[in-house]
Design an enzyme around this catalytic site. Structure first.
Site: not given
Ligand code: AMP
Ligand code: ZN
Length: 114
Positions: A46, A93, A98, A100
Site C-alpha cells: 500500500h 480526480g 492506493h 495505480h
Molecule cells: P482514480 O480515479 O485514478 O483514483 O481511479 C480509480 C479507478 O478505480 C476508477 O477508474 C474506478 O473505475 C476504478 N475502480 C473502482 N472500484 C473498482 C473495483 N472494485 N474494481 C476495479 N476497478 C475499480
Molecule cells: Zn491499499
C-alpha cells in the site's frame, strides 16, 4: 490498510478481474472502463499516492510502467498506441488512495486530457 479497496483486491478479499499477478504487482480490469482496454496496475504494498513515494520506490514504479507496456502489447496496442495515467489527489480526480497506473487502449485519446 484494512479499508483500502485495492489492498482487498490484491489480497483476494474482493474479487478483481485480474490480468497479471507478479511478486510485487497486480493488474486488473477497471470496473468502469473508459476505453476498450482499461487496466489498473497496482503495487501489492500500500502507498497512498505519488506524493508518498520514496527514493527506494523507484524500482516498483519502473516495474509498473514496464508492465503497462507489456499489457498494452498483449492486447495488441503497442503499435497503435495507448495512454498511461497516474492521478494524484483531488484536482486530478484520484478516488482510490492506493497508487495505480491506468493503462487505456483501443481508441484515440484527446490531448490535453480533460
Ligand atoms: P482514480 O480515479 O485514478 O483514483 O481511479 C480509480 C479507478 O478505480 C476508477 O477508474 C474506478 O473505475 C476504478 N475502480 C473502482 N472500484 C473498482 C473495483 N472494485 N474494481 C476495479 N476497478 C475499480
Ligand atoms: Zn491499499
Amino acid at each position: 490498510m484494512p479499508d483500502c479497496l485495492f489492498c482487498k483486491i490484491v489480497s483476494g478479499e474482493i474479487k478483481g478481474n485480474i490480468v497479471f499477478e507478479g511478486e510485487r504487482l497486480v493488474a486488473f480490469r477497471d470496473i468502469n472502463p473508459q476505453a476498450p482496454m482499461h487496466v489498473l496496475i497496482v503495487p501489492r504494498r500500500h502507498i497512498d499516492s505519488l506524493n508518498e513515494l520514496q527514493p527506494s520506490d523507484g524500482g516498483i514504479v519502473g516495474e509498473m510502467v514496464r508492465r503497462a507496456a507489456a499489457i498494452a502489447e498483449e492486447h495488441g496496442h503497442s503499435a497503435g498506441g495507448y495512454r498511461t495515467v497516474f492521478n494524484c489527489n483531488a484536482d486530478a480526480g484520484q478516488t482510490v488512495f492506493h497508487i495505480h497506473l491506468h493503462v487505456l487502449g483501443g481508441r484515440k485519446f484527446g490531448w490535453p486530457p480533460g
